[in-house]
Scaffold this motif. Sequence first.
Motif, PDB file in Angstrom:
ATOM      1  N   LEU A  28      -2.500 -13.917  18.708  1.00 45.68           N
ATOM      2  CA  LEU A  28      -3.894 -14.328  18.499  1.00 45.68           C
ATOM      3  C   LEU A  28      -4.855 -13.318  19.107  1.00 45.68           C
ATOM      4  N   ILE A  32      -7.916 -11.496  17.038  1.00 46.33           N
ATOM      5  CA  ILE A  32      -9.331 -11.604  17.406  1.00 46.33           C
ATOM      6  C   ILE A  32      -9.700 -10.423  18.292  1.00 46.33           C
ATOM      7  N   THR A 178     -11.284 -16.481  21.980  1.00 45.90           N
ATOM      8  CA  THR A 178     -11.281 -17.529  20.966  1.00 45.90           C
ATOM      9  C   THR A 178     -12.470 -18.453  21.120  1.00 45.90           C
ATOM     10  N   GLY A 255      -6.497 -17.919  13.764  1.00 50.89           N
ATOM     11  CA  GLY A 255      -7.317 -16.742  13.499  1.00 50.89           C
ATOM     12  C   GLY A 255      -7.995 -16.797  12.147  1.00 50.89           C
ATOM     13  N   ILE A 258     -10.898 -19.352  12.106  1.00 53.25           N
ATOM     14  CA  ILE A 258     -12.077 -18.876  12.833  1.00 53.25           C
ATOM     15  C   ILE A 258     -12.838 -17.847  12.006  1.00 53.25           C
ATOM     16  N   SER A 314     -13.434  -8.628  23.855  1.00 52.49           N
ATOM     17  CA  SER A 314     -12.555  -8.776  22.688  1.00 52.49           C
ATOM     18  C   SER A 314     -11.858  -7.472  22.306  1.00 52.49           C
TER      19      SER A 314
END
Length: 549
Positions: A28, A32, A178, A255, A258, A314
Motif C-alpha cells: 500500500l 500511495i 492513507t 489503493g 482511494i 508520501s
Amino acid sequence: MTQKLLEAVESPNLKRSVGFWGLMFVSLGSIIGSGWLLGALFAAETAGPASLLSWVLAAAMLMVLALIHAELGAAYPVAGGTARFPYFAFGALAGFTAGWAAWLQAVTIAPIEVEAAISYMASTKWSKEHLVMLHPNGTLNGTGLVIATGAMLLFTIINLAGAKLLSDSNSVMVIWKTAVPVLTVVVMITLSFHASNFHAGGGFAPYGAHGIFAALPIGVVFALQGFEQAVQMAGEAKNPQRDVSRAVIMAMSIGASIYILLQVCFIGALSPANLVHGWAAPIGAGDFGPFYTLALAAGAGWLATILLIDAVVSPAGTGLVYLGTSARLSYALGEEEVLPDQLTQVSKSGVPVYSILLAFVIGELAFLPFPSWSSLVGLVTSATAIMYGFAPVSLAALQQRDPDRPRPYRMPYPKLLNPVGFIAANLIIYWSGFEATWKLLTGIFLGRIVFEIALRRSDTLKRTDIDWRAASWIWPWLIGMTIVGLLGRYGNGSHNVFPNWIDLVVVIAFSLIIFYYAVSLAMNAEQIKNNLETEQRQLAATAELNLPG
C-alpha cells in the motif's frame, strides 16, 4: 510436491520477520506515493471528466495482475519474486530478462520520489527565500542534489538495518499516507463540490476514448502500481503462504478505491470558471500542487498545510520501499549468477548489503539525466508493464507443469484471467507510447549483453537451467510490441497507421498469440523441478558464504 521442494523456493538467509500488516503496508505504501498528488490533474487534463473511467479501467487491469501475483507469491515465496517466477517456468534467461526489466523500473522510483518531495518543498515561500534547491527550469541545483543525496542515504540506512525496521517504519508512514488522501476527499467534497463539472468543458469525454486510454500512462498506472512489493519481500515473510496473497489483494483494493475517490473529488472541487474553455488548465497556475491549490480556494488552509507536509511524506515513503525492492531484485539476479556473487551476501541483520548499496549508487546516478518527476513517468509505467507481463505467462505455465504445488491462494478462472492479464500488460505498454517502448527495448538489450558476458566468464557456462527454446518467445514479444507502437497512435514517434480501435484489436490478437506460444514453450515438469533444486543449492551455497568467520 515434496516438502523438500517446497523449501527449495524459500530464502533461508533473509530473516523471516515481516507479518501480514507489514507486507500489506509495504504494498500500500508503494501504491500511495507522489502519484496521488499529481495523477488526478494529469488525468483530467488528458481525458476530462472521463478520467474517472481511466482510473476504473486501470484498477480493473491491475487487479487481474494483482490476483496473478498473489497466487505466485503464495505458492513460490522467494525474495525478488518477479525475477524468480519466470526462472522457474522458462529458465535462467527468462528469469534474468524479467528481473532486469523489474530492476530498471524499481531502481528509478526512489530518486523520482525524492525529486517529487524536493519539488514540493521548493515551491514554498520559505524555500524560495532561504533554501533554493532547483534551477529555474526545475532541475536540481547543487543544494538540491545534496538534499536528495541525504534522502537517499537515509533510505539506505533504514534498509540496511533490516526488513523488520523497514516494514515497521513504513507501516507508521503508510497510516499517515492513507489518512491524508481520505481526509482530502471528505473535506473537499463537503466544502466545494460542483456536479456540473462532470459535463463541463466539452462534455463528459471531451477527448473521446483516445483521451481515456492516453491518461493511463500519464500518472494513472504509475500511481496504482506497487502492489507486487509484498511479493518481492515474500522471502522475508513470517508466513508467506498465508499472508502474501491477502496483503496484495487488500493493498490493491484500498489503493484503487482511494484513487477513484480522489479523481471524483478533484473534478468536483474545480472552479467552473476554469473549465469554460476546456480542460487544458483546470486549476490555473499553482506552485504547490493541485490539491493544495484547491484546498486554499475552498478556505481550508489547515488542509493545505497538511497536504504540503504529505507532499514530502508520501514520496519519501514510497522511495524508501523501492530502494529496498531494488536491492532485493539485484539479490535475485545475483542468485541467478549473472551479476556478481557479492549481491547475494547478507548481513547479520539478514539484508542484502551490497544490493542495497548498488541501489543507492544507481539512484544517485539517476538524478543526473532524469531531473524531474514527470520525465520518467511514462518510461517507468512501460517498464512496470513489461515486468507484470511475465507473471501471467509464468503462472499459466507453472499451473500446467507444476500442478501439485501447494497453492494457499488460487486465482479464480485462471484460463480466462491469465491471458487477460497478459493482454492488460501489453495494452499498458502500447498506451505508454512508442518512445518509451523503444528506449526500454534498448535497456533490456543492454541487459542481455550483461547476461552474455557473465555467462561467458562463468565457471558454469553450460548451466542446465538455461533453456534457449523456452525463452525464445521473449524477443518476438518485445520487438513485436515495439513495432505495434511504431505503427500505433500513442507517444512521440508513432506513425498512426492503425485506425482507431483497430490498434487495440491488433494488440489483443498479438498478445494472445504470444501468450499461448510462450506457455507451449515452457520447460517440462522435470526441468522445473531441477530449477527449484538449483534454487535450493544456490541458497545453500550463499548461506555458506555468509557464515561468520
